[in-house]
Scaffold this motif. Structure first.
Motif, mmCIF file in Angstrom:
data_model
loop_
_atom_site.group_PDB
_atom_site.id
_atom_site.type_symbol
_atom_site.label_atom_id
_atom_site.label_comp_id
_atom_site.label_asym_id
_atom_site.label_seq_id
_atom_site.Cartn_x
_atom_site.Cartn_y
_atom_site.Cartn_z
ATOM 1 N N GLY A 142 0.806 -1.215 0.000
ATOM 2 C CA GLY A 142 0.000 0.000 0.000
ATOM 3 C C GLY A 142 0.835 1.259 0.000
ATOM 4 O O GLY A 142 0.436 2.294 -0.535
ATOM 5 N N LEU A 143 2.017 1.173 0.602
ATOM 6 C CA LEU A 143 2.946 2.304 0.636
ATOM 7 C C LEU A 143 3.602 2.533 -0.718
ATOM 8 O O LEU A 143 3.663 3.670 -1.205
ATOM 9 N N MET A 144 4.091 1.456 -1.345
ATOM 10 C CA MET A 144 4.952 1.586 -2.517
ATOM 11 C C MET A 144 4.210 1.529 -3.851
ATOM 12 O O MET A 144 4.628 2.183 -4.803
ATOM 13 N N LEU A 145 3.127 0.757 -3.962
ATOM 14 C CA LEU A 145 2.472 0.603 -5.266
ATOM 15 C C LEU A 145 1.590 1.799 -5.621
ATOM 16 O O LEU A 145 1.874 2.493 -6.605
ATOM 17 N N PRO A 146 0.541 2.106 -4.839
ATOM 18 C CA PRO A 146 -0.250 3.295 -5.145
ATOM 19 C C PRO A 146 0.336 4.552 -4.509
ATOM 20 O O PRO A 146 -0.218 5.634 -4.649
ATOM 21 N N SER A 147 1.446 4.377 -3.772
ATOM 22 C CA SER A 147 2.136 5.495 -3.106
ATOM 23 C C SER A 147 1.254 6.121 -2.030
ATOM 24 O O SER A 147 1.062 7.336 -1.973
ATOM 25 N N GLY A 148 0.748 5.265 -1.153
ATOM 26 C CA GLY A 148 -0.218 5.711 -0.167
ATOM 27 C C GLY A 148 0.366 6.574 0.944
ATOM 28 O O GLY A 148 1.140 6.095 1.777
ATOM 29 N N ALA A 149 -0.047 7.837 0.971
ATOM 30 C CA ALA A 149 0.354 8.716 2.071
ATOM 31 C C ALA A 149 -0.303 8.280 3.372
ATOM 32 O O ALA A 149 0.235 8.516 4.462
ATOM 33 N N ASP A 150 -1.468 7.655 3.274
ATOM 34 C CA ASP A 150 -2.118 7.124 4.473
ATOM 35 C C ASP A 150 -1.302 5.977 5.061
ATOM 36 O O ASP A 150 -1.128 5.878 6.284
ATOM 37 N N ALA A 151 -0.756 5.115 4.196
ATOM 38 C CA ALA A 151 0.100 4.029 4.672
ATOM 39 C C ALA A 151 1.379 4.571 5.295
ATOM 40 O O ALA A 151 1.838 4.079 6.338
ATOM 41 N N ARG B 294 -10.473 -5.431 5.802
ATOM 42 C CA ARG B 294 -11.242 -5.668 4.587
ATOM 43 C C ARG B 294 -10.296 -5.849 3.402
ATOM 44 O O ARG B 294 -9.089 -5.731 3.546
ATOM 45 N N SER B 295 -10.827 -6.171 2.258
ATOM 46 C CA SER B 295 -9.985 -6.470 1.094
ATOM 47 C C SER B 295 -9.453 -5.187 0.452
ATOM 48 O O SER B 295 -10.084 -4.123 0.528
ATOM 49 N N TYR B 296 -8.299 -5.316 -0.180
ATOM 50 C CA TYR B 296 -7.677 -4.201 -0.895
ATOM 51 C C TYR B 296 -7.084 -4.715 -2.197
ATOM 52 O O TYR B 296 -6.723 -5.892 -2.309
ATOM 53 N N GLU B 297 -6.958 -3.825 -3.164
ATOM 54 C CA GLU B 297 -6.223 -4.117 -4.384
ATOM 55 C C GLU B 297 -5.434 -2.868 -4.778
ATOM 56 O O GLU B 297 -6.003 -1.780 -4.880
ATOM 57 N N TRP B 298 -4.139 -3.042 -4.983
ATOM 58 C CA TRP B 298 -3.263 -1.911 -5.290
ATOM 59 C C TRP B 298 -2.502 -2.167 -6.585
ATOM 60 O O TRP B 298 -1.986 -3.267 -6.815
ATOM 61 N N ARG B 299 -2.410 -1.141 -7.417
ATOM 62 C CA ARG B 299 -1.643 -1.214 -8.664
ATOM 63 C C ARG B 299 -0.456 -0.275 -8.592
ATOM 64 O O ARG B 299 -0.553 0.823 -8.051
ATOM 65 N N ASN B 300 0.653 -0.705 -9.173
ATOM 66 C CA ASN B 300 1.894 0.063 -9.129
ATOM 67 C C ASN B 300 1.830 1.230 -10.101
ATOM 68 O O ASN B 300 1.408 1.065 -11.248
ATOM 69 N N THR B 301 2.256 2.400 -9.656
ATOM 70 C CA THR B 301 2.305 3.586 -10.514
ATOM 71 C C THR B 301 3.532 3.590 -11.419
ATOM 72 O O THR B 301 3.676 4.486 -12.254
#
Length: 271
Positions: free
Chosen positions: A106-115, A199-206
């Motif tokens: 979640g941190l590295m793929l969608p670059s989550g600032a929340d993560a 809950r479920s998540y799906e993340w794609r790399n930028t």
């Protein structure tokens, strides 16, 4: 984990003679991650904001002490921080408890600032304490032209952090020695199935460089102040080449430039 990895510091080796390098459009740096040989240095010491490339240091600092199985509690302020700051998010939901191993995606793929906020808050302890660890780690790695002000690279009212293409290449070389970071950074998409903790998540790399033969990551970034940034890496004949492009004006060009640089650098290594 990361603390057990050999450090790449003090990179002063000159570039080798050879064919003209591909054109770059901002500060750029390419090096051999094992030997430290510098293959390209274009304004590599210029201090500039690096946007979400910051999150590579966040991952690196967390994994110095955290176990991949540790659970991180997502709180409302983690989500609010990303939304209020206009940052990209992993769409985390308050109340979920997510393993560090999964939160890295979640941190590295969608670059989550929340993560990033959740990890910094947990492993500082507190965000300020975590940022202090980031800066201390930068000094340990020889990143003497780097200063972090948060764990995500978002603009701050008191002033943005800064780094250099050279320092970010040093970080990239060391971060890729951590198996989990290397695996996550090279993943194009990742799903996390729901259970009683989350809950479920799906993340794609930028990172659009992935899919190019030999490419193994590493991190994208963008803010208005930083422009389009990319820390990239590839493997060629058993060697890892890392590079950094900063302050690009065109998003797509950073990926095509990185691909050209990896090909060019691999040829130089083989010569």
């Amino acid at each position: 984990m990361a603390g057990a990895c050999a450090l790449v510091t003090g990179l002063t080796a000159p570039a080798h003679a050879g064919a003209t390098a591909p054109s770059v459009y901002g500060p750029a740096y390419v090096m051999d991650a094992q030997s430290g040989d510098v293959l390209l240095n274009h304004e590599g010491a210029e201090r500039v904001p690096v946007a979400s490339l910051t999150k590579t240091m966040t991952a690196y600092v967390v994994l110095k002490t955290a176990k991949p199985t540790d659970l991180v509690q997502i709180r409302s302020r983690d989500v609010a921080y990303a939304e209020d700051g206009g940052g990209t998010t992993a769409d985390l939901r308050p109340g979920d408890r997510i393993p560090v191993r999964e939160l890295m995606y979640g941190l590295m793929l969608p670059s989550g600032a929340d993560a990033a906020h959740a990890l910094a808050r947990t492993y500082g302890p507190g965000v300020d304490g975590f940022v202090a660890k980031m800066n201390a780690t930068a000094r340990e790695l020889g990143m003497n032209d780097t200063h972090y002000v948060n764990a995500d690279g978002l603009p701050m009212p008191g002033g943005d952090g800064y780094s250099t293409a050279r320092d970010q290449a040093v970080l990239a070389a060391n971060a890729l020695r951590v198996p989990l970071i290397k695996r996550v950074a090279g993943t194009r998409w990742h799903s996390l199935d729901a259970d009683d903790q989350h809950r479920s998540y799906e993340w794609r790399n930028t990172n659009r460089l992935l899919g190019t033969p030999g490419a193994i990551g590493l991190k994208t970034g963008f803010t208005r102040a930083a422009g389009y940034c990319l820390a990239f890496a590839g493997e060629s004949d058993g060697r890892v080449l890392v590079g950094v492009l900063l302050d690009e004006s065109l998003s797509s060009r950073r990926f095509s430039t990185a691909e050209a640089l990896l090909s060019w650098a691999a040829d130089r290594r083989a010569a």
